[in-house]
Design a protein around this motif. Sequence first.
Motif, mmCIF file in Angstrom:
data_model
loop_
_atom_site.group_PDB
_atom_site.id
_atom_site.type_symbol
_atom_site.label_atom_id
_atom_site.label_comp_id
_atom_site.label_asym_id
_atom_site.label_seq_id
_atom_site.Cartn_x
_atom_site.Cartn_y
_atom_site.Cartn_z
ATOM 1 N N HIS A 24 0.840 -1.210 0.000
ATOM 2 C CA HIS A 24 0.000 0.000 0.000
ATOM 3 C C HIS A 24 0.874 1.260 0.000
ATOM 4 C CE1 HIS A 24 -2.993 2.938 1.384
ATOM 5 N NE2 HIS A 24 -2.228 3.159 2.433
ATOM 6 N N PHE A 27 2.536 1.709 -3.311
ATOM 7 C CA PHE A 27 1.539 2.179 -4.274
ATOM 8 C C PHE A 27 1.338 3.680 -4.140
ATOM 9 C CE2 PHE A 27 -2.936 3.313 -4.979
ATOM 10 C CZ PHE A 27 -3.070 3.000 -6.322
ATOM 11 N N LEU A 28 1.155 4.149 -2.900
ATOM 12 C CA LEU A 28 0.929 5.580 -2.685
ATOM 13 C C LEU A 28 2.138 6.404 -3.112
ATOM 14 C CD1 LEU A 28 -0.932 5.665 0.749
ATOM 15 C CD2 LEU A 28 -1.911 5.746 -1.555
ATOM 16 N N SER A 51 -9.088 4.671 5.859
ATOM 17 C CA SER A 51 -8.080 5.491 5.184
ATOM 18 C C SER A 51 -8.732 6.705 4.531
ATOM 19 C CB SER A 51 -7.392 4.689 4.073
ATOM 20 O OG SER A 51 -6.723 3.577 4.582
ATOM 21 N N ALA A 67 -8.061 4.598 -6.828
ATOM 22 C CA ALA A 67 -8.285 3.993 -5.517
ATOM 23 C C ALA A 67 -8.501 2.490 -5.619
ATOM 24 C CB ALA A 67 -9.478 4.664 -4.836
ATOM 25 N N ASP A 70 -5.358 0.339 -5.338
ATOM 26 C CA ASP A 70 -4.643 0.300 -4.067
ATOM 27 C C ASP A 70 -4.598 -1.154 -3.564
ATOM 28 O OD1 ASP A 70 -4.015 0.375 -1.272
ATOM 29 O OD2 ASP A 70 -4.794 2.414 -1.137
ATOM 30 N N TYR A 72 -4.681 -2.275 -0.678
ATOM 31 C CA TYR A 72 -5.702 -2.473 0.351
ATOM 32 C C TYR A 72 -7.041 -2.835 -0.282
ATOM 33 C CZ TYR A 72 -2.987 -0.506 4.309
ATOM 34 O OH TYR A 72 -2.079 -0.259 5.307
#
Length: 95
Positions: A24, A27-28, A51, A67, A70, A72
């Motif tokens: 995660h 990725f961000l 989040s 999104a 992601d 997650y």
Amino acid sequence: MLFVVLCEDKPGALDVRMENRPKHVDFLKGLGATLKLAGPFLGVDDKPVGSMLVLEAESADAAAEIAAGDPYALAGLFESVQVRRWNWTINNPDA
């Protein structure tokens, strides 16, 4: 345009969150300037329960697509995800 992505974790999914956290975070970091800010919501026990991301995107659909990629989200962590347009009016460094 800026969009806020609000994500609520499924109850009892802390293990899923922690197992996928390194992917995660990578990725961000890979979103570069598209990601304006991000962080977890905390429960009364100070453990993550959701989040929030602020993304720059062309549309709500484009923000939702980001999104959805992601780790997650791919791991099924979230019970719900909302994408809402946002106007950063106070303390916006770009204003």
